[in-house]
Design a protein around this motif. Structure first.
Motif, mmCIF file in Angstrom:
data_model
loop_
_atom_site.group_PDB
_atom_site.id
_atom_site.type_symbol
_atom_site.label_atom_id
_atom_site.label_comp_id
_atom_site.label_asym_id
_atom_site.label_seq_id
_atom_site.Cartn_x
_atom_site.Cartn_y
_atom_site.Cartn_z
ATOM 1 N N ARG A 369 -1.279 -30.914 -10.840
ATOM 2 C CA ARG A 369 -1.844 -30.684 -9.727
ATOM 3 C C ARG A 369 -2.866 -29.528 -10.084
ATOM 4 O O ARG A 369 -4.017 -29.403 -9.355
ATOM 5 C CB ARG A 369 -0.815 -30.497 -8.496
ATOM 6 C CG ARG A 369 -0.575 -31.925 -8.235
ATOM 7 C CD ARG A 369 0.186 -31.464 -6.760
ATOM 8 N NE ARG A 369 0.896 -32.883 -6.237
ATOM 9 C CZ ARG A 369 0.166 -33.924 -5.588
ATOM 10 N NH1 ARG A 369 -1.064 -33.511 -5.087
ATOM 11 N NH2 ARG A 369 0.839 -34.758 -5.006
ATOM 12 N N ASN A 370 -2.277 -28.378 -10.481
ATOM 13 C CA ASN A 370 -3.099 -27.239 -10.868
ATOM 14 C C ASN A 370 -4.359 -27.406 -11.993
ATOM 15 O O ASN A 370 -5.441 -26.811 -11.646
ATOM 16 C CB ASN A 370 -2.123 -26.089 -11.189
ATOM 17 C CG ASN A 370 -1.086 -25.592 -10.435
ATOM 18 O OD1 ASN A 370 -1.435 -25.523 -9.267
ATOM 19 N ND2 ASN A 370 -0.054 -24.864 -10.906
ATOM 20 N N LEU A 371 -4.120 -28.284 -12.789
ATOM 21 C CA LEU A 371 -5.115 -28.566 -13.462
ATOM 22 C C LEU A 371 -6.475 -29.491 -12.853
ATOM 23 O O LEU A 371 -7.485 -28.962 -13.096
ATOM 24 C CB LEU A 371 -4.552 -29.584 -14.854
ATOM 25 C CG LEU A 371 -5.687 -29.893 -15.785
ATOM 26 C CD1 LEU A 371 -6.324 -28.711 -16.540
ATOM 27 C CD2 LEU A 371 -5.203 -30.758 -16.785
ATOM 28 N N PHE A 372 -6.110 -30.099 -11.736
ATOM 29 C CA PHE A 372 -7.099 -30.700 -10.959
ATOM 30 C C PHE A 372 -7.786 -29.516 -10.313
ATOM 31 O O PHE A 372 -9.112 -29.439 -10.137
ATOM 32 C CB PHE A 372 -6.644 -31.811 -10.173
ATOM 33 C CG PHE A 372 -6.608 -33.044 -10.590
ATOM 34 C CD1 PHE A 372 -7.362 -33.687 -11.382
ATOM 35 C CD2 PHE A 372 -5.028 -33.651 -10.576
ATOM 36 C CE1 PHE A 372 -7.218 -34.992 -11.780
ATOM 37 C CE2 PHE A 372 -4.903 -34.981 -11.313
ATOM 38 C CZ PHE A 372 -6.037 -35.693 -11.565
ATOM 39 N N GLY A 373 -7.083 -28.558 -9.699
ATOM 40 C CA GLY A 373 -7.625 -27.449 -8.998
ATOM 41 C C GLY A 373 -8.576 -26.614 -9.916
ATOM 42 O O GLY A 373 -9.732 -26.288 -9.622
ATOM 43 N N VAL A 374 -8.188 -26.322 -11.152
ATOM 44 C CA VAL A 374 -9.004 -25.616 -12.082
ATOM 45 C C VAL A 374 -10.113 -26.219 -12.346
ATOM 46 O O VAL A 374 -11.314 -25.884 -12.369
ATOM 47 C CB VAL A 374 -8.102 -25.252 -13.467
ATOM 48 C CG1 VAL A 374 -9.227 -24.853 -14.443
ATOM 49 C CG2 VAL A 374 -7.103 -24.083 -13.009
ATOM 50 N N MET A 375 -10.229 -27.764 -12.722
ATOM 51 C CA MET A 375 -11.397 -28.460 -13.062
ATOM 52 C C MET A 375 -12.438 -28.476 -11.884
ATOM 53 O O MET A 375 -13.626 -28.256 -12.241
ATOM 54 C CB MET A 375 -11.052 -29.838 -13.322
ATOM 55 C CG MET A 375 -10.225 -30.182 -14.518
ATOM 56 S SD MET A 375 -9.218 -31.643 -14.651
ATOM 57 C CE MET A 375 -10.475 -32.761 -14.743
ATOM 58 N N GLY A 376 -11.810 -28.459 -10.421
ATOM 59 C CA GLY A 376 -12.874 -28.471 -9.483
ATOM 60 C C GLY A 376 -13.503 -27.058 -9.264
ATOM 61 O O GLY A 376 -14.825 -27.024 -9.036
ATOM 62 N N VAL A 377 -12.976 -26.074 -9.556
ATOM 63 C CA VAL A 377 -13.517 -24.712 -9.553
ATOM 64 C C VAL A 377 -14.560 -24.602 -10.650
ATOM 65 O O VAL A 377 -15.761 -24.021 -10.391
ATOM 66 C CB VAL A 377 -12.323 -23.645 -9.617
ATOM 67 C CG1 VAL A 377 -13.054 -22.281 -9.594
ATOM 68 C CG2 VAL A 377 -11.498 -23.541 -8.467
ATOM 69 N N LEU A 378 -14.215 -24.995 -11.823
ATOM 70 C CA LEU A 378 -15.197 -24.752 -12.961
ATOM 71 C C LEU A 378 -16.687 -25.864 -12.519
ATOM 72 O O LEU A 378 -17.528 -25.331 -12.997
ATOM 73 C CB LEU A 378 -14.677 -25.554 -14.079
ATOM 74 C CG LEU A 378 -13.513 -24.566 -14.584
ATOM 75 C CD1 LEU A 378 -12.875 -25.463 -16.208
ATOM 76 C CD2 LEU A 378 -14.153 -23.118 -15.283
ATOM 77 N N LEU A 379 -16.283 -26.960 -11.829
ATOM 78 C CA LEU A 379 -17.484 -27.561 -11.608
ATOM 79 C C LEU A 379 -18.409 -27.059 -10.642
ATOM 80 O O LEU A 379 -19.585 -27.040 -10.376
ATOM 81 C CB LEU A 379 -17.095 -29.018 -10.975
ATOM 82 C CG LEU A 379 -16.519 -30.016 -11.787
ATOM 83 C CD1 LEU A 379 -15.852 -31.313 -11.328
ATOM 84 C CD2 LEU A 379 -17.906 -30.597 -12.996
#
Length: 414
Positions: A369-379
């Motif tokens: 779940r945290n990995l999805f959050g990091v990916m969203g912020v990077l986008l």
């Protein structure tokens, strides 16, 4: 202006591509689920996808050279025959209980190799069949029908894998590939109008790279696409462990994969009736939507909500993809379409191993779940690049004239 569907050869290409894409889910879903069930490690699912992405580094540029100097229809058929052989080997390995993780790595890598040899030829065919002013409609309807096929493929593959098992799902995929070859046979391949002295294969790759470097719109468009693909590469492979985390099975994994395609389908339907004028705004807003949808997956409590977020992701991606393809078709010379498409695909896919490799390492450290959050912020951070002057200027390409790009495309017998 006649709709591209009035063109007989475009229709045969469309049917063949639909059948070919229908087969994709019947390889990916059973194999990814087999890896997850046998190992229980989400990181290894991402590693399988990483092996597949590595095939594009070499194959796509070579496939582009082959498409420009050879016969595109033959190139597509031969690589599909190779896929049939690979699918047959996978079926035998599963049925005989001799399939290993190493075997999956090898066969997935070979399948990616042939798929990326084929892709530039598919990309180079469409501009030869249609007029310039038909490009957006042609890309939209091609992407629309292909997306319907892929959405059905992943949903059906999840159900078939649960019903017939891994080998049964792989057999369905093999039959679909065979049908794809058969429906390509009636298509007549036109030749592009030569506007320059033909180059030898040895120099074609360097010429493609030179064109990308010298053409600002292609250079900046590819730069932005590479950034997005670097971040988004792990999305597909991580859907299998996400489905398991949410309490689902192979069927739910197939449905989650379908969510993206359903959203893309809605966007492509709209693009058959809308003529987008502001490509810059489309890409900037689209990047915001991609980032928001991916970030919210970190908090999705149910498969249904995750499905909705992936559908929203698909809508944004469809608008961005069609505008990018149409823009490239307008600025790339037809006789160079294959080699430049191969170079672009190789560069674009070349960053995916970095993203997949990073996600394979980070998912164990950060958690899914945290990995999805990091990916969203990077986008969301990537969207700031659109504010730079060279990027804004690259998207300001004039609309094409209504002259046909190829005399053979003018009639397109019904």
């Amino acid at each position: 202006m006649n709709h591209p569907l009035h063109n007989r050869d475009f229709r045969w290409l469309l049917i063949s591509r639909v059948l070919g894409n229908l087969s994709l889910g019947f390889a990916e879903v059973p194999l990814m689920w087999w890896v997850l069930e046998k190992t229980g490690q989400a990181s290894l699912v991402a590693t399988v996808a990483l092996i597949g992405a590595l095939g594009a580094l070499v194959a796509a540029p070579l496939g582009g050279v082959w498409a420009d100097v050879g016969h595109k229809k033959r190139q597509i058929s031969l690589t599909l025959l190779a896929d049939i052989l690979i699918q047959g080997l996978l079926i035998w390995a599963v049925a005989s209980h001799s399939l290993t993780l190493g075997g999956i790595y090898l066969l997935v890598g070979l399948s990616a190799l042939f798929g990326n040899l084929r892709s530039p030829a598919l990309g180079a065919l469409l501009p030869l069949l249609l007029r310039v002013e038909q490009y957006q409609q042609g890309n939209a309807v091609m992407s629309l029908v292909v997306t319907v096929g892929m959405a059905a493929s992943f949903a059906a593959a999840g159900a078939v894998t649960g019903w017939l098992g891994v080998s049964g799902a792989l057999l369905v995929g093999l039959l679909l590939i065979a049908l794809s070859i058969l429906t390509l046979l009636p298509m007549r391949e036109p030749k592009p109008i030569p506007t320059q002295k033909p180059v030898q294969p040895a120099g074609a790759l360097a010429e493609g790279l030179g064109f990308v470097w010298r053409t600002p719109v292609v250079f900046w468009l590819m730069g932005m696409a590479m950034l997005l693909n670097l971040i988004l590469a792990p999305i597909g492979p991580l859907l299998a462990p996400l489905a398991k985390l949410l309490g689902g099975s192979a069927t739910q994994y197939g449905l989650l994969s379908t969510g993206f395609f359903v959203g893309e389908l809605l966007g492509l339907v709209a693009l058959n009736f809308i003529q987008v004028r502001n490509r810059f705004l489309t890409w900037m807003v689209g990047t915001w939507v991609l980032g928001g949808a991916v970030a919210l997956l970190a908090w999705a409590p149910t498969p249904g909500l995750a499905l909705g977020l992936l559908a929203l992701f698909g809508v944004a991606a469809s608008f961005m993809n069609v505008q990018a393809i149409t823009l490239l078709q307008q600025v790339i010379p037809k006789e160079m379409m294959g080699r430049i498409s191969g170079v672009l695909q190789g560069l674009n896919m070349g960053v995916q191993p970095l993203g997949l490799g990073a996600s394979s390492a980070l998912v164990g450290w950060l958690g899914l779940r945290n990995l999805f959050g990091v990916m969203g912020v990077l986008l969301m951070l990537v969207s700031l690049a659109f504010l730079q002057r060279p990027v804004r200027a690259a998207f300001s390409v004039p609309e094409p004239s209504s002259a046909p790009s190829n005399p053979a495309a003018a009639g397109g017998s019904p």
